[in-house]
Design a protein around this motif. Structure first.
Motif, PDB file in Angstrom:
ATOM      1  N   UNK A  98     -70.751  91.451  -7.972  1.00 30.21           N
ATOM      2  CA  UNK A  98     -71.161  90.234  -8.656  1.00 30.21           C
ATOM      3  C   UNK A  98     -72.301  89.526  -7.944  1.00 30.21           C
ATOM      4  N   UNK A  99     -72.958  90.236  -7.052  1.00 31.85           N
ATOM      5  CA  UNK A  99     -74.044  89.656  -6.249  1.00 31.85           C
ATOM      6  C   UNK A  99     -75.210  90.620  -6.190  1.00 31.85           C
ATOM      7  N   UNK A 100     -76.422  90.091  -6.251  1.00 27.48           N
ATOM      8  CA  UNK A 100     -77.607  90.933  -6.119  1.00 27.48           C
ATOM      9  C   UNK A 100     -78.676  90.162  -5.355  1.00 27.48           C
ATOM     10  N   UNK A 101     -79.890  90.668  -5.426  1.00 30.41           N
ATOM     11  CA  UNK A 101     -81.023  90.044  -4.740  1.00 30.41           C
ATOM     12  C   UNK A 101     -81.815  89.220  -5.750  1.00 30.41           C
ATOM     13  N   UNK A 102     -82.130  87.984  -5.391  1.00 27.46           N
ATOM     14  CA  UNK A 102     -82.949  87.140  -6.261  1.00 27.46           C
ATOM     15  C   UNK A 102     -84.394  87.095  -5.794  1.00 27.46           C
ATOM     16  N   UNK A 103     -84.632  87.443  -4.525  1.00 22.62           N
ATOM     17  CA  UNK A 103     -85.996  87.480  -3.994  1.00 22.62           C
ATOM     18  C   UNK A 103     -86.002  88.286  -2.710  1.00 22.62           C
ATOM     19  N   UNK A 104     -87.068  89.047  -2.518  1.00 22.64           N
ATOM     20  CA  UNK A 104     -87.258  89.806  -1.286  1.00 22.64           C
ATOM     21  C   UNK A 104     -88.487  89.277  -0.560  1.00 22.64           C
ATOM     22  N   UNK A 105     -88.394  89.152   0.749  1.00 20.34           N
ATOM     23  CA  UNK A 105     -89.495  88.669   1.572  1.00 20.34           C
ATOM     24  C   UNK A 105     -89.730  89.653   2.710  1.00 20.34           C
ATOM     25  N   UNK A 106     -90.792  89.480   3.493  1.00 23.78           N
ATOM     26  CA  UNK A 106     -91.025  90.406   4.605  1.00 23.78           C
ATOM     27  C   UNK A 106     -89.924  90.365   5.660  1.00 23.78           C
ATOM     28  N   UNK A 107     -89.180  89.258   5.719  1.00 19.02           N
ATOM     29  CA  UNK A 107     -88.193  89.088   6.783  1.00 19.02           C
ATOM     30  C   UNK A 107     -86.750  89.154   6.309  1.00 19.02           C
ATOM     31  N   UNK A 108     -86.523  89.306   4.995  1.00 23.21           N
ATOM     32  CA  UNK A 108     -85.155  89.335   4.523  1.00 23.21           C
ATOM     33  C   UNK A 108     -85.065  89.246   3.018  1.00 23.21           C
ATOM     34  N   UNK A 109     -83.847  88.974   2.543  1.00 22.85           N
ATOM     35  CA  UNK A 109     -83.613  88.874   1.103  1.00 22.85           C
ATOM     36  C   UNK A 109     -82.786  87.635   0.805  1.00 22.85           C
ATOM     37  N   UNK A 110     -83.106  87.006  -0.317  1.00 16.04           N
ATOM     38  CA  UNK A 110     -82.290  85.901  -0.828  1.00 16.04           C
ATOM     39  C   UNK A 110     -81.335  86.481  -1.854  1.00 16.04           C
ATOM     40  N   UNK A 111     -80.042  86.192  -1.693  1.00 13.60           N
ATOM     41  CA  UNK A 111     -79.044  86.708  -2.616  1.00 13.60           C
ATOM     42  C   UNK A 111     -78.845  85.748  -3.773  1.00 13.60           C
ATOM     43  N   UNK A 112     -78.266  86.254  -4.837  1.00 12.47           N
ATOM     44  CA  UNK A 112     -78.055  85.418  -6.021  1.00 12.47           C
ATOM     45  C   UNK A 112     -77.011  84.335  -5.784  1.00 12.47           C
ATOM     46  N   UNK A 113     -76.220  84.467  -4.718  1.00 12.22           N
ATOM     47  CA  UNK A 113     -75.245  83.418  -4.406  1.00 12.22           C
ATOM     48  C   UNK A 113     -75.814  82.351  -3.479  1.00 12.22           C
ATOM     49  N   UNK A 114     -77.139  82.466  -3.179  1.00  8.29           N
ATOM     50  CA  UNK A 114     -77.811  81.454  -2.370  1.00  8.29           C
ATOM     51  C   UNK A 114     -77.924  81.785  -0.905  1.00  8.29           C
TER      52      UNK A 114
END
Length: 432
Positions: free
Chosen positions: A234-250
């Motif tokens: 029930x969780x995925x990636x909402x944004x990817x950056x050079x240093x990590x990822x933001x998950x859909x749960x914040x």
């Protein structure tokens, strides 16, 4: 009298088995030409084991020449089909162009990585569809562990030893399962590195292996969690950056590794043909014929084959379907030359296997749910039977991995920019 020519585009599960079956059925009545961008058939199910260093890459690369008797192999990438004049245009690796006239055509161009409109994903994620991507991931994982050992910054160590896999289907589940064991072995060889690698498996689905039954899903989930894989459904990636990822749960997860296994989409070449499609796949009838073009067949991931077991639905994009459809396309082509009669595509589910690394697997042969060593034996037996070549070599690699320490070095043969996520040819290294 000139023999009619059958051109098969693509040497994945569908194309390879179409060529092999047709050479047996109609090899003396027709000229069979197989057009593919590489000179080998790739046994995709063992790709996670290549990334983890269990199996050598050449083991799952079955050469086309020598295993397809009576088939002429042409190395090139198809880029045009003239349906009216019946020829296929292609581009060779060194830039030269060519054409192949045909009397019968089999389109088995397969699939590529599925993309989603998520910021940063195409820039920082890497897929897992071809041999170059598996070789890159192997080197990348080793490199991150080595760099983590060199730094004294705990935050950097955690980021370099965190590996995020998006997609909990077959591929993603196996990548995470093998990956955790692989990095645990790497850490065991580095006593000065006091951090355990963290593998995360994400999916918007409610459970791992959502396409399979509950018991196989529970088995895989239990094995992954027992090993320490951070499974988040029930969780995925909402944004990817050079240093990590933001998950859909914040939550923001610092990482240098984002592996994209959310699924596949038909090769974009399909959309360029000007033929009717369904969900991006070529519409065909139950005999694998393209409507309006009785001389053209399509099978595998590129074809929307009606599923007689689910009226109104099309067959899923799996290796089992592709292999069976490739064989049927060959049989129906042979029938068009007077050998046998054509048949509709019907399939019977004989079960599924998922290799989870080590002594673990999940399988349900003939609907009998298995786990642990029995499932492992069934899984490896299935793969050996399904492989069209190199069986002894694959078996030898399995024995060596079980009895000896696994060497882990980064060769640096495939740089990151050579395997972009947004690629129409994941089986090929992108040239600078």
């Amino acid at each position: 009298m000139t023999k009619p020519r059958v051109v098969i585009v693509g040497a994945g599960f569908a194309g390879y088995h179409a060529a092999k079956t047709l050479s047996r059925l109609a090899g003396k009545r027709a000229e069979i030409v197989l057009l593919n961008s590489t000179d080998y058939f790739l046994y995709l199910p063992l790709l996670p084991e290549v990334a983890a260093g269990v199996v050598e890459p050449t083991r799952i690369s079955v050469p086309l020449s020598g295993t397809l008797n009576g088939v002429r192999v042409v190395i090139g990438e198809a880029d045009r089909v003239d349906l009216q004049n019946r020829w296929v245009g292609y581009r060779q690796q060194e830039g030269d162009r060519g054409q192949l006239a045909y009397d019968r055509l089999v389109l088995a161009v397969g699939s590529v990585n599925k993309l989603l409109p998520i910021p940063g994903v195409t820039a920082y994620a890497h897929g897992f569809r071809g041999l170059p991507e598996a070789l890159y991931l192997h080197d990348h994982v080793v490199r991150q562990i080595e760099l983590a050992e060199l730094t004294e910054d705990p935050a950097e160590q955690r980021a370099r030893t965190t590996f995020v896999v998006v997609g909990a289907g077959y591929t993603g589940t196996e990548v995470a399962a093998h990956g955790q064991l692989f990095t645990d072995r790497l850490i065991a060889q580095r006593p000065h590195l006091k951090v355990r690698p963290r593998w995360m498996l994400l999916d918007v689905a409610p459970r791992v292996l959502p396409e399979l039954g509950d018991r196989m899903s529970r088995t895989a989930d239990r094995v992954l969690r027992r090993r320490g894989v951070d499974v988040r459904m029930g969780t995925s990636v909402s944004e990817a950056t050079p240093d990590g990822v933001m998950l859909t749960d914040g939550e923001y997860v610092p990482t240098c590794s984002l592996v994209w296994c959310v699924g596949v989409r038909p090769d974009p070449f399909v959309a360029e043909l000007g033929l009717r499609t369904e969900k991006g796949r070529l519409v065909v009838d139950e005999f694998l014929n393209v409507p309006g073009y009785p001389e053209v067949y399509a099978c595998g991931d590129a074809a929307a084959v009606p599923d007689v077991t689910r009226p109104g639905q099309i067959c899923t994009m799996t290796a089992q379907h592709a292999q069976r459809q490739g064989k049927l396309a060959a049989q129906n082509i042979a029938a068009s030359y007077g050998q046998g009669s054509r048949k509709p595509y019907k399939h019977y589910d004989l079960g599924w296997v998922v290799d989870l690394g080590g002594k673990d697997a999940a399988a349900n042969p003939l609907k009998v749910p298995l786990s642990g060593l029995p499932a492992k034996a069934v899984t490896r037996g299935y793969h050996l039977l399904a492989m069209p070549g190199n069986r002894a070599r694959v078996g030898a690699d399995w024995v060596l991995d079980a009895t000896m320490s696994r060497p882990a070095v980064q060769l640096g043969l495939v740089p990151a920019n050579a395997v972009p996520l947004e690629s129409e040819s994941p089986e090929m290294v992108r040239r600078a």
